[in-house]
Enzyme design. Structure first.
Site, short mmCIF file in Angstrom:
data_model
loop_
_atom_site.label_atom_id
_atom_site.label_comp_id
_atom_site.label_asym_id
_atom_site.label_seq_id
_atom_site.Cartn_x
_atom_site.Cartn_y
_atom_site.Cartn_z
N GLU A 131 -0.28 -9.32 -0.65
CA GLU A 131 -1.70 -9.63 -0.45
C GLU A 131 -2.46 -9.64 -1.77
O GLU A 131 -3.31 -10.51 -1.99
CB GLU A 131 -2.32 -8.60 0.52
CG GLU A 131 -1.77 -8.77 1.93
CD GLU A 131 -2.16 -7.63 2.86
OE1 GLU A 131 -1.98 -6.46 2.47
OE2 GLU A 131 -2.62 -7.91 3.97
N GLU B 150 4.58 -5.04 7.31
CA GLU B 150 3.78 -4.00 7.99
C GLU B 150 4.23 -3.79 9.43
O GLU B 150 4.15 -2.69 9.97
CB GLU B 150 2.29 -4.34 7.94
CG GLU B 150 1.65 -4.22 6.57
CD GLU B 150 1.75 -5.48 5.72
OE1 GLU B 150 2.55 -6.38 6.06
OE2 GLU B 150 1.02 -5.57 4.71
N GLY C 103 0.80 -5.01 0.95
CA GLY C 103 -0.36 -5.12 0.06
C GLY C 103 -0.01 -5.77 -1.27
O GLY C 103 -0.88 -6.37 -1.90
N ALA D 287 0.86 -1.18 0.00
CA ALA D 287 0.00 0.00 0.00
C ALA D 287 0.90 1.24 0.00
O ALA D 287 2.06 1.17 0.42
CB ALA D 287 -0.89 -0.01 1.24
N1 CAA Z 1 4.61 3.27 -0.54
C1 CAA Z 1 5.02 4.45 -1.06
N2 CAA Z 1 6.23 4.61 -1.66
C2 CAA Z 1 7.03 3.54 -1.74
C3 CAA Z 1 6.66 2.28 -1.21
C4 CAA Z 1 5.39 2.18 -0.59
N3 CAA Z 1 4.91 1.00 -0.10
N4 CAA Z 1 7.68 1.41 -1.42
C5 CAA Z 1 8.63 2.10 -2.06
N5 CAA Z 1 8.25 3.37 -2.26
C6 CAA Z 1 9.01 4.45 -2.90
C7 CAA Z 1 10.12 4.96 -2.01
O1 CAA Z 1 9.64 5.92 -1.08
C8 CAA Z 1 11.07 5.54 -3.03
O2 CAA Z 1 10.57 6.79 -3.43
P1 CAA Z 1 11.59 8.05 -3.60
O3 CAA Z 1 12.53 7.61 -4.69
O4 CAA Z 1 10.68 9.17 -3.99
O5 CAA Z 1 12.28 8.22 -2.29
C9 CAA Z 1 10.92 4.61 -4.23
O6 CAA Z 1 9.68 3.92 -4.04
C10 CAA Z 1 12.01 3.57 -4.29
O7 CAA Z 1 12.07 2.90 -3.05
P2 CAA Z 1 13.45 2.68 -2.25
O8 CAA Z 1 14.40 3.81 -2.51
O9 CAA Z 1 13.10 2.41 -0.84
O10 CAA Z 1 13.99 1.38 -3.00
P3 CAA Z 1 14.92 0.23 -2.39
O11 CAA Z 1 15.28 -0.62 -3.55
O12 CAA Z 1 16.02 0.81 -1.56
O13 CAA Z 1 13.97 -0.59 -1.39
C11 CAA Z 1 11.93 -1.71 -0.75
C12 CAA Z 1 12.86 -1.28 -1.91
C13 CAA Z 1 12.62 -2.73 0.15
C14 CAA Z 1 10.69 -2.34 -1.38
C15 CAA Z 1 11.55 -0.46 0.08
O14 CAA Z 1 11.11 0.56 -0.81
C16 CAA Z 1 10.47 -0.70 1.08
O15 CAA Z 1 10.73 -1.24 2.15
N6 CAA Z 1 9.22 -0.29 0.76
C17 CAA Z 1 8.11 -0.41 1.68
C18 CAA Z 1 7.57 -1.84 1.74
C19 CAA Z 1 6.46 -1.92 2.76
O16 CAA Z 1 6.62 -1.64 3.93
N7 CAA Z 1 5.26 -2.36 2.30
C20 CAA Z 1 4.10 -2.49 3.15
C21 CAA Z 1 3.25 -1.27 3.06
S1 CAA Z 1 1.92 -1.29 4.23
C22 CAA Z 1 0.69 -2.19 3.50
O17 CAA Z 1 0.84 -2.73 2.42
C23 CAA Z 1 -0.58 -2.25 4.28
C24 CAA Z 1 -1.57 -3.28 3.84
O18 CAA Z 1 -1.43 -4.44 4.14
C25 CAA Z 1 -2.79 -2.90 3.16
#
Ligand code: CAA
Length: 291
Positions: A145, A165, A142, A99
């Site tokens: 999921e 999460e 998500g 998400a």
């Molecule tokens: N939401 C919004 N933006 C996101 C994102 C997310 N879930 N995941 C990545 N991005 C964005 C980053 O903010 C970044 O943007 P900027 O370049 O503007 O800074 C861009 O995508 C690239 O990401 P990274 O620089 O972090 O890339 P990386 O290769 O170093 O890492 C990653 C990749 C491990 C996937 C890391 O981005 C990450 O941990 N992302 C979050 C994953 C996460 O926590 N997902 C769960 C979300 S909560 C959810 O999904 C709730 C639900 O169940 C409904």
């Protein structure tokens, strides 16, 4: 065309990060324009709908606008009689990184409670047609999921599945605590959900989350081939079989077996069941009419 612009505008308002990053709309086979997904038909008989999440700057994070587009595009494929199966994929780097955290960061309890967020996500699941996830790269939160909502998951060798999460101080909200347990068992699911640890594609296959693993550059083609194979069969029989399998996730065994028997018996009322058995007896290929 003009009638969809208000909807599209709303999507972009909901998805401001990507709006600034990706303002150019893409024209679809249906004539609709979307900002965060690409839609095409694939296969020799053009009987597979392909949906590609395309929000690269946010690793296909599932913002509200993207999910609305997905729901809309799946509805179109459902209504298209030529399409027998749908493939959902992302980019080489990310199926979807979850998400949209920046979007959720603005929400408080009242917002998510009043919208019942993210219940609307369940609406992209097709009512009749099989949905195959072709996963490369990250399928996190998500994203994992959404992959699990699909009927079959194929993965590229470098795919990673996780429910991180807990690292954000929350928990999976779109089926992670339920579908992951059913897919891989309680102990493995609990470990992933309590730590944020990920599964590699190979581990996901061994655990039963993924049905096959391919080199990254082949996973979409292989998913389309699978869709073509399913799409060439009776759409009616496929839909009934899918419904029966899905009941196994909801019902106790005795109820599931009763359901299966009833829909098996119902299939005897269809032309396709008659044609399939007749063709076998006459040693020829069946000509299904989806009736
Ligand atoms: N939401 C919004 N933006 C996101 C994102 C997310 N879930 N995941 C990545 N991005 C964005 C980053 O903010 C970044 O943007 P900027 O370049 O503007 O800074 C861009 O995508 C690239 O990401 P990274 O620089 O972090 O890339 P990386 O290769 O170093 O890492 C990653 C990749 C491990 C996937 C890391 O981005 C990450 O941990 N992302 C979050 C994953 C996460 O926590 N997902 C769960 C979300 S909560 C959810 O999904 C709730 C639900 O169940 C409904």
């Amino acid at each position: 065309m003009s009638s969809i612009f208000p909807t599209v505008s709303r999507m972009f308002v909901n998805c401001r990060v990507a709006f600034t990053a990706r303002p150019i709309h893409r024209l679809l086979t249906s004539g609709k324009q979307y900002g965060y997904i690409e839609v095409s038909k694939r296969g020799e008989r053009q009987n597979v709908g392909l949906l590609r999440l395309n929000r690269p700057k946010a690793l296909n994070a599932l913002c509200a606008g993207l999910m609305e587009e997905l729901i809309n595009a799946v509805e179109d494929f459902e209504a298209d009689n030529a399409v027998g199966a749908i493939v959902l994929t992302g980019s080489d780097k990310a199926f979807a990184a979850g998400a949209d955290i920046a979007e959720m960061d603005k929400y408080d309890f009242k917002d998510v409670y009043n919208k019942n967020f993210p219940v609307r996500w369940t609406e992209f699941y097709p009512k009749r047609k099989p949905l195959i996830a072709a996963v490369n790269g990250f399928a996190l939160g998500g994203g994992c999921e959404v992959a699990m909502m699909c009927d079959i998951i194929y993965a590229g060798e470098k795919a990673q599945f996780g429910q991180p999460e807990i690292l954000l101080g929350t928990i999976p909200g779109s089926g992670g605590t339920q579908r992951l347990v059913r897919a891989i068992g309680k102990s493995k699911a609990m470990e992933m959900i309590l730590t944020g640890n990920r599964l590699s594609a190979q581990e996901a296959q061994e655990a039963g989350l993924v049905s096959k693993v391919f080199p990254d550059d082949q996973v979409v083609d292989e998913s389309v081939k699978l869709g073509e194979k399913i799409g060439a069969l009776s759409k009616l029989a496929v839909a009934i079989a899918r419904e029966a399998v899905n009941q196994s996730q909801e019902l106790p065994l005795s109820e599931g077996l009763k359901f299966e028997r009833r829909v098996f018996q119902s299939s005897f009322a269809t032309n396709d069941r008659k044609e399939g058995m007749k063709a076998f007896v006459e040693k020829r290929k069946a000509n299904f009419t989806d009736s």
